[in-house]
Motif scaffolding. Sequence first.
Motif, PDB file in Angstrom:
ATOM      1  N   LYS A  20       0.835  -1.203   0.000  1.00  0.00           N
ATOM      2  CA  LYS A  20       0.000   0.000   0.000  1.00  0.00           C
ATOM      3  C   LYS A  20       0.866   1.247   0.000  1.00  0.00           C
ATOM      4  N   ILE A  21       0.340   2.276  -0.641  1.00  0.00           N
ATOM      5  CA  ILE A  21       1.041   3.543  -0.695  1.00  0.00           C
ATOM      6  C   ILE A  21       0.004   4.658  -0.654  1.00  0.00           C
ATOM      7  N   LYS A  22       0.323   5.753   0.013  1.00  0.00           N
ATOM      8  CA  LYS A  22      -0.630   6.850   0.174  1.00  0.00           C
ATOM      9  C   LYS A  22      -0.505   7.828  -0.988  1.00  0.00           C
ATOM     10  N   LEU A  23      -1.623   8.052  -1.672  1.00  0.00           N
ATOM     11  CA  LEU A  23      -1.701   9.020  -2.759  1.00  0.00           C
ATOM     12  C   LEU A  23      -2.628  10.154  -2.350  1.00  0.00           C
ATOM     13  N   SER A  24      -2.887  11.090  -3.250  1.00  0.00           N
ATOM     14  CA  SER A  24      -3.630  12.296  -2.859  1.00  0.00           C
ATOM     15  C   SER A  24      -5.070  12.022  -2.449  1.00  0.00           C
ATOM     16  N   HIS A  25      -5.685  10.929  -2.941  1.00  0.00           N
ATOM     17  CA  HIS A  25      -7.063  10.620  -2.595  1.00  0.00           C
ATOM     18  C   HIS A  25      -7.186   9.433  -1.645  1.00  0.00           C
ATOM     19  N   GLY A  26      -6.078   9.002  -1.059  1.00  0.00           N
ATOM     20  CA  GLY A  26      -6.126   7.918  -0.090  1.00  0.00           C
ATOM     21  C   GLY A  26      -5.117   6.820  -0.388  1.00  0.00           C
ATOM     22  N   LEU A  27      -5.183   5.750   0.410  1.00  0.00           N
ATOM     23  CA  LEU A  27      -4.268   4.632   0.240  1.00  0.00           C
ATOM     24  C   LEU A  27      -4.641   3.809  -0.995  1.00  0.00           C
ATOM     25  N   THR A  28      -3.614   3.391  -1.715  1.00  0.00           N
ATOM     26  CA  THR A  28      -3.812   2.547  -2.898  1.00  0.00           C
ATOM     27  C   THR A  28      -3.065   1.236  -2.701  1.00  0.00           C
ATOM     28  N   ALA A  29      -3.796   0.132  -2.847  1.00  0.00           N
ATOM     29  CA  ALA A  29      -3.190  -1.193  -2.770  1.00  0.00           C
ATOM     30  C   ALA A  29      -2.681  -1.586  -4.156  1.00  0.00           C
ATOM     31  N   TYR A  30      -1.451  -2.063  -4.224  1.00  0.00           N
ATOM     32  CA  TYR A  30      -0.857  -2.408  -5.517  1.00  0.00           C
ATOM     33  C   TYR A  30       0.024  -3.641  -5.385  1.00  0.00           C
ATOM     34  N   ARG A  31       0.384  -4.186  -6.532  1.00  0.00           N
ATOM     35  CA  ARG A  31       1.329  -5.310  -6.579  1.00  0.00           C
ATOM     36  C   ARG A  31       2.192  -5.143  -7.819  1.00  0.00           C
ATOM     37  N   LEU A  32       3.486  -5.226  -7.650  1.00  0.00           N
ATOM     38  CA  LEU A  32       4.432  -5.090  -8.755  1.00  0.00           C
ATOM     39  C   LEU A  32       5.172  -6.408  -8.930  1.00  0.00           C
ATOM     40  N   LEU A  33       4.934  -7.047 -10.072  1.00  0.00           N
ATOM     41  CA  LEU A  33       5.579  -8.325 -10.360  1.00  0.00           C
ATOM     42  C   LEU A  33       6.832  -8.082 -11.196  1.00  0.00           C
ATOM     43  N   SER A  34       7.923  -8.688 -10.793  1.00  0.00           N
ATOM     44  CA  SER A  34       9.172  -8.584 -11.531  1.00  0.00           C
ATOM     45  C   SER A  34       9.324  -9.794 -12.435  1.00  0.00           C
ATOM     46  N   PRO A  35      10.034  -9.638 -13.553  1.00  0.00           N
ATOM     47  CA  PRO A  35      10.216 -10.776 -14.476  1.00  0.00           C
ATOM     48  C   PRO A  35      10.937 -11.935 -13.812  1.00  0.00           C
ATOM     49  N   ASN A  36      10.529 -13.122 -14.174  1.00  0.00           N
ATOM     50  CA  ASN A  36      11.209 -14.324 -13.716  1.00  0.00           C
ATOM     51  C   ASN A  36      12.409 -14.560 -14.617  1.00  0.00           C
ATOM     52  N   LYS A  37      13.600 -14.253 -14.114  1.00  0.00           N
ATOM     53  CA  LYS A  37      14.810 -14.293 -14.943  1.00  0.00           C
ATOM     54  C   LYS A  37      15.510 -15.650 -14.918  1.00  0.00           C
ATOM     55  N   GLU A  38      14.875 -16.631 -14.334  1.00  0.00           N
ATOM     56  CA  GLU A  38      15.542 -17.930 -14.191  1.00  0.00           C
ATOM     57  C   GLU A  38      15.869 -18.550 -15.542  1.00  0.00           C
ATOM     58  N   HIS A  39      14.973 -18.356 -16.511  1.00  0.00           N
ATOM     59  CA  HIS A  39      15.204 -18.946 -17.837  1.00  0.00           C
ATOM     60  C   HIS A  39      15.245 -17.844 -18.894  1.00  0.00           C
ATOM     61  N   THR A  40      16.019 -16.808 -18.637  1.00  0.00           N
ATOM     62  CA  THR A  40      16.049 -15.673 -19.559  1.00  0.00           C
ATOM     63  C   THR A  40      16.568 -16.058 -20.938  1.00  0.00           C
ATOM     64  N   HIS A  41      15.930 -15.507 -21.969  1.00  0.00           N
ATOM     65  CA  HIS A  41      16.412 -15.720 -23.334  1.00  0.00           C
ATOM     66  C   HIS A  41      17.082 -14.462 -23.868  1.00  0.00           C
ATOM     67  N   LEU A  42      17.266 -13.481 -22.982  1.00  0.00           N
ATOM     68  CA  LEU A  42      17.950 -12.257 -23.378  1.00  0.00           C
ATOM     69  C   LEU A  42      19.387 -12.308 -22.889  1.00  0.00           C
ATOM     70  N   ASN A  43      20.264 -11.626 -23.598  1.00  0.00           N
ATOM     71  CA  ASN A  43      21.638 -11.538 -23.135  1.00  0.00           C
ATOM     72  C   ASN A  43      21.984 -10.074 -22.886  1.00  0.00           C
ATOM     73  N   LYS A  44      23.145  -9.839 -22.326  1.00  0.00           N
ATOM     74  CA  LYS A  44      23.519  -8.481 -21.941  1.00  0.00           C
ATOM     75  C   LYS A  44      23.653  -7.547 -23.131  1.00  0.00           C
ATOM     76  N   SER A  45      23.931  -8.094 -24.309  1.00  0.00           N
ATOM     77  CA  SER A  45      24.108  -7.247 -25.482  1.00  0.00           C
ATOM     78  C   SER A  45      22.785  -6.942 -26.187  1.00  0.00           C
ATOM     79  N   SER A  46      21.675  -7.494 -25.668  1.00  0.00           N
ATOM     80  CA  SER A  46      20.377  -7.285 -26.316  1.00  0.00           C
ATOM     81  C   SER A  46      19.993  -5.812 -26.290  1.00  0.00           C
TER      82      SER A  46
END
Length: 239
Positions: A38-64
Amino acid sequence: GEDRTKPTSKFLCCSKSQGNRNQSKLPAPDEDFHANSKIKLSHGLTAYRLLSPNKEHTHLNKSSTISPEPLIVCLHGFSNSSYMWENIANLLSKYDQGPCAQVLVFDFYGRGRSEWTGNDLTLDVLVTQTRELLDALGFDGVPVSLVGYDIGGAVAVGFAAKHPSQCLSLSLLAPAGVSYSSLLPETLLRSPVKAVARTAMARWGPSRLLQQVERDFFDLEAATTHRHLLDRQRAALQW
């Protein structure tokens, strides 16, 4: 500032009074997946969820040259909350088959776990809530892809109109306030010969719908990440 206390376990629903909620013995619909911060904004508290990428099987490399973590914001409908995005949010944040994205879901004021503070829930208020949440989480000016369902679609359009430089793309699912042209089956069912149309639909409708569902998915292999979503949709149609 951010409220670092444990998020409330209450699930708010516009269709029930406080007394009815207390009497209900059913588990909250967002018990398995919900906005967990939760985070407080101008009209009250907002419940949120931020999902991060699952990098365990990444198909990207550093030069991408592709940004490893684009941001997708999912905006829920009028009568539900962020829990509706559980399957889609998890799929979008997958690194092996998804778009390798950060996925942000949150509850509009008065929905899910974001309490209503008495303010009018106008389109402008919900657009402001979206913008303030992005700013508070450090995404000020970062281009985002918006996915909106129902009233969330209207909020996505409003955000894009008000902050065009920050809107990378729009994906609208049955958006509120947007008209559409009826499909042929719908036109037939509203016609004077609807009894004949219903008989025809009962004969060929289910099989055609199942074929359409399969055409909507790019990969029909049993091993794909989204296969369980396709099977669930087919089962609902067959039922």
